[in-house]
Design a protein around this motif. Structure first.
Motif, short mmCIF file in Angstrom:
data_model
loop_
_atom_site.label_atom_id
_atom_site.label_comp_id
_atom_site.label_asym_id
_atom_site.label_seq_id
_atom_site.Cartn_x
_atom_site.Cartn_y
_atom_site.Cartn_z
N PHE A 228 0.83 -1.21 0.00
CA PHE A 228 0.00 0.00 0.00
C PHE A 228 0.86 1.26 0.00
N THR A 229 0.44 2.18 -0.82
CA THR A 229 0.88 3.56 -0.73
C THR A 229 -0.25 4.40 -1.32
N PRO A 230 -0.54 5.56 -0.75
CA PRO A 230 -1.68 6.34 -1.23
C PRO A 230 -1.55 6.81 -2.67
N SER A 231 -0.34 6.76 -3.21
CA SER A 231 -0.16 7.18 -4.60
C SER A 231 -0.48 6.06 -5.60
N ASN A 232 -0.64 4.83 -5.11
CA ASN A 232 -1.03 3.71 -5.97
C ASN A 232 -2.53 3.72 -6.22
N ASN A 233 -2.94 3.18 -7.38
CA ASN A 233 -4.37 3.00 -7.65
C ASN A 233 -4.90 1.66 -7.15
N PHE A 234 -4.00 0.68 -6.97
CA PHE A 234 -4.41 -0.65 -6.55
C PHE A 234 -3.69 -1.06 -5.27
N TYR A 235 -4.18 -2.13 -4.67
CA TYR A 235 -3.52 -2.77 -3.53
C TYR A 235 -2.84 -4.04 -4.04
N TYR A 236 -1.59 -4.26 -3.63
CA TYR A 236 -0.81 -5.38 -4.16
C TYR A 236 -0.47 -6.40 -3.08
N LEU A 237 -0.25 -7.61 -3.55
CA LEU A 237 0.22 -8.71 -2.70
C LEU A 237 1.58 -9.13 -3.24
N PRO A 238 2.64 -8.41 -2.85
CA PRO A 238 3.98 -8.63 -3.44
C PRO A 238 4.43 -10.08 -3.33
N LYS B 250 -3.38 -8.67 -7.14
CA LYS B 250 -4.00 -7.46 -6.61
C LYS B 250 -5.18 -7.84 -5.72
N ALA B 251 -5.51 -6.97 -4.76
CA ALA B 251 -6.67 -7.21 -3.90
C ALA B 251 -7.94 -7.25 -4.74
N THR B 252 -8.89 -8.09 -4.32
CA THR B 252 -10.14 -8.30 -5.05
C THR B 252 -11.19 -7.29 -4.59
N GLY B 253 -12.15 -7.00 -5.47
CA GLY B 253 -13.11 -5.92 -5.27
C GLY B 253 -13.88 -5.92 -3.98
N ASN B 254 -14.18 -7.11 -3.43
CA ASN B 254 -14.95 -7.16 -2.19
C ASN B 254 -14.04 -7.12 -0.96
N ASP B 255 -13.02 -6.27 -1.03
CA ASP B 255 -12.09 -6.03 0.10
C ASP B 255 -11.38 -7.30 0.52
N LEU C 73 -15.03 -18.61 -5.62
CA LEU C 73 -16.08 -18.47 -6.63
C LEU C 73 -17.10 -17.40 -6.24
N ASN C 74 -17.41 -17.30 -4.95
CA ASN C 74 -18.42 -16.35 -4.51
C ASN C 74 -17.85 -14.96 -4.21
N ASP C 75 -16.55 -14.80 -4.39
CA ASP C 75 -15.95 -13.47 -4.26
C ASP C 75 -16.13 -12.70 -5.57
N TRP C 76 -15.79 -11.44 -5.54
CA TRP C 76 -15.84 -10.64 -6.77
C TRP C 76 -14.51 -10.84 -7.50
N TYR C 77 -14.23 -12.10 -7.82
CA TYR C 77 -12.91 -12.49 -8.30
C TYR C 77 -12.55 -11.83 -9.63
N GLU C 78 -13.53 -11.36 -10.36
CA GLU C 78 -13.27 -10.75 -11.67
C GLU C 78 -12.86 -9.28 -11.56
N THR C 79 -12.81 -8.76 -10.32
CA THR C 79 -12.54 -7.34 -10.15
C THR C 79 -11.33 -7.07 -9.26
N ILE C 80 -10.81 -5.86 -9.37
CA ILE C 80 -9.69 -5.37 -8.57
C ILE C 80 -10.18 -4.21 -7.72
N LYS C 81 -9.84 -4.23 -6.45
CA LYS C 81 -10.19 -3.15 -5.53
C LYS C 81 -9.36 -1.90 -5.83
N LEU C 82 -10.03 -0.74 -5.87
CA LEU C 82 -9.33 0.52 -6.09
C LEU C 82 -8.91 1.15 -4.75
N ASN C 83 -7.81 1.86 -4.79
CA ASN C 83 -7.18 2.42 -3.60
C ASN C 83 -7.51 3.91 -3.49
N TYR C 84 -8.30 4.26 -2.48
CA TYR C 84 -8.67 5.65 -2.23
C TYR C 84 -7.89 6.26 -1.07
N GLY C 85 -6.79 5.62 -0.68
CA GLY C 85 -5.98 6.16 0.39
C GLY C 85 -6.25 5.57 1.75
#
Length: 566
Positions: free
Chosen positions: A163-173, A198-203, A211-223
């Motif tokens: 995480f860094t607030p300047s990133n748009n996504f959350y990463y799992l290095p 990257k982190a998935t849309g449902n946090d 399968l029941n997660d929002w696996y098709e999406t990426i969570k956006l980083n708002y800081g």
């Protein structure tokens, strides 16, 4: 300008104009067809407006991931492992600056075709709402239509840190995305590579979405640093905030009149507090409607977040559903508005939308007529907007499985499919309803009568008064099956009584002295209760109303809207 109540018609564009009456389960767009912008003709818009509608929420506009693209036009095929259904989810955005190519007759002119739809809508004196999806985007997001100078999401992210607030996504290095076997097994010869994950849309901050997660999406980083006690980093303004403001302004400048903001509560309220005034500075009348399900957040998202309206799902929708299904008492409606602590005028009311089960399905009521008293309450309870989902007005039941979307009583948002009862009203583009049964024609008229109540002055701008507290004798007023309330303003006073019972019933209904005082009705005085729907009237007087109650007869699922005339 005279205040009017907002009445929204939610229309899923991919399905609205599709005329294929024999779709194949899991069929592609060639086999099953897709509705187009052009299907929403002047005639269609005229008929929608005549229902009593003044806003249309066009669902599925912004380009989202689809499995079968248009490679010859530089729109690649999507990876089915990270797309739900062949047609894809409209909430897995692929390009915030483009529209779904499936909706265009000429794919190369798709934006012009959408702009023409906006113009047609406005020419029919209707306003345009579209989805804004701020919390997450497609795993295959790439904007090829972004304006010059706009940087893509994640283009300059530091992928080596979580995480860094300047990133748009959350990463799992140092971790690769690992889709669940239940997902991978659907397409055993297909592979999807994402490194680092990257982190998935449902946090979901793991490389192993299910399968029941929002696996098709990426969570956006708002800081917000979710993995460190939700620490917020909002200064300087995060990069994601700035990009999202530009996207909102892009669509507003095309003539969009409002945004239904998907899962708004998953985005920090501080973002909304900043961005909504920024957009309204240029477009003061633009609407922001929040999909929020946590009542403890309502006050914050209205007063701090500056939203115009919020979903009333876990309150009124859930309660009305329970009453319609015979599991709750009609008097529970009182608890709905009381629990809002004065926020009632900000709530959007509905009985169907793309997320909820169809009323006529076996999962809900199994009978379209059962919902009419609930729809009357939804329209008339307060000054906030009401909404109708396309097909609801003709009793669409969403029968059977379509593909990714199973047989669950919902009209699919993931598949190329049809809406059979709606197609009967559409009647191959004539929009005359000639293919509807007589029962469906009467149902549609009943909905129109209810929606047109929103134009009554007392409903559009008047105050609300609940009379259930003075009608507590169940022998005189069956409060489990009936609900009554007043709406009043200087020029009009209405008594509304809704019968949720499958049988006709007779009630002795009282109006308390306090209500007469508030409505400036002197005592004693003769009173006529004039039915707005027909010529029937009941004569009474103020003393009978307050002491004995007036006798009213209600037919099965009938609502009486009575003007109090002195």
């Amino acid at each position: 300008m005279e205040k009017t109540k907002i009445v929204i018609y939610q229309l899923f564009v991919r399905l609205f104009g599709n005329r294929n009456t024999n779709p194949i389960v899991n069929g592609n767009k060639e086999e099953n067809g897709s509705g187009k912008f052009s299907d929403i003709s002047h005639l269609a818009l005229k008929e929608i407006k005549q229902l009593g509608i003044n806003h249309i929420w066009y669902t599925g506009i912004i380009e989202h991931a689809i499995t079968e693209g248009y490679p010859d036009l530089a729109i690649p095929n999507g990876n089915p492992l990270v797309i739900k259904g062949k047609a894809g989810s409209p909430y897995a955005i692929k390009d915030y600056y483009d529209v779904n190519p499936d909706l265009a007759n000429n794919v190369e002119e798709r934006m012009q075709e959408f702009e023409a739809l906006i113009q047609r809508t406005h020419e029919n004196d209707l306003k345009v709402i579209i989805d804004f999806v701020p919390n997450h985007l497609s795993r295959e997001y790439h904007s090829d239509k972004k304006p010059e100078g706009v940087e893509d999401f994640g283009a300059t992210d530091d992928t080596d840190i979580t995480f860094t607030p300047s990133n748009n996504f959350y990463y799992l290095p140092n971790q690769e995305l690992q889709l669940a076997a239940a997902i991978q097994n659907r397409f055993p010869d297909t592979h999807y590579h994402e490194y680092p994950a990257k982190a998935t849309g449902n946090d979901l901050f793991t490389a192993y979405p299910k399968l029941n997660d929002w696996y098709e999406t990426i969570k956006l980083n708002y800081g917000v640093d979710y993995q460190n006690e939700n620490a917020s980093h909002f200064h300087p303004t995060p990069n994601t905030w700035i990009k999202m403001k530009d996207i909102l302004l892009y669509w507003a400048r095309k003539g969009v009149d409002g945004f239904r903001c998907d899962m708004a509560e998953m985005v920090p309220v501080e973002f909304w507090e900043w961005v909504i005034p920024e957009v309204k500075q240029e477009f003061p009348e633009i609407l922001f409607i929040a999909e929020v399900y946590n009542p403890s957040l309502y006050d914050s998202y209205i007063h701090k977040g500056k939203f115009d309206y919020l979903y009333d799902k876990v309150g009124l929708y859930d309660t009305l559903r329970g009453i319609i299904q015979g599991e709750q008492s009609a008097k529970e409606i009182t608890n709905c508005w009381q629990s809002l602590n004065g926020l009632d005028p900000y709530m959007l009311r509905f009985l169907e939308n793309h997320d909820e089960q169809r009323i006529t399905s076996r999962f809900f009521a199994g009978d379209a007529w059962k919902a009419l008293p609930g729809m009357t309450v939804s329209v008339c309870l307060h000054q906030g907007p009401a909404m109708l989902y396309f097909g609801q007005e003709v009793g669409e039941a969403a029968l059977g499985a379509s593909g990714f979307s199973g047989d669950n009583g919902r009209t699919t948002i993931f598949d190329y499919w049809n809406v059979p009862e709606h197609q009967k009203w559409m009647n191959n583009g004539k929009f005359d309803g000639d293919s509807l049964s007589q029962d469906q024609k009467e149902l549609r008229k009943a909905y129109a009568d209810i929606l047109h109540l929103a134009k009554q002055p007392a409903i559009a701008k008047g105050a609300f008064y609940d009379v259930m507290w003075v009608n507590s004798d169940k022998k005189l007023f069956n409060f489990d099956k009936a609900y009554a309330f007043l709406r009043h303003c200087e020029v009009q006073k209405l008594l509304i009584v809704c019968n949720f019972d499958s049988q006709s019933q007779e009630v002795h209904l009282k109006i308390p002295s306090h209500a007469l005082e508030i409505m400036n009705i002197p005592r004693p005085i003769s009173i006529t209760l004039q039915n707005l729907q027909n010529s029937l009237a009941v004569n009474t007087d103020s003393e009978q109303l307050t002491e004995e109650g007036v006798k009213l007869k209600l037919k099965t699922y009938e609502s009486l809207v009575l003007e109090i005339i002195i």
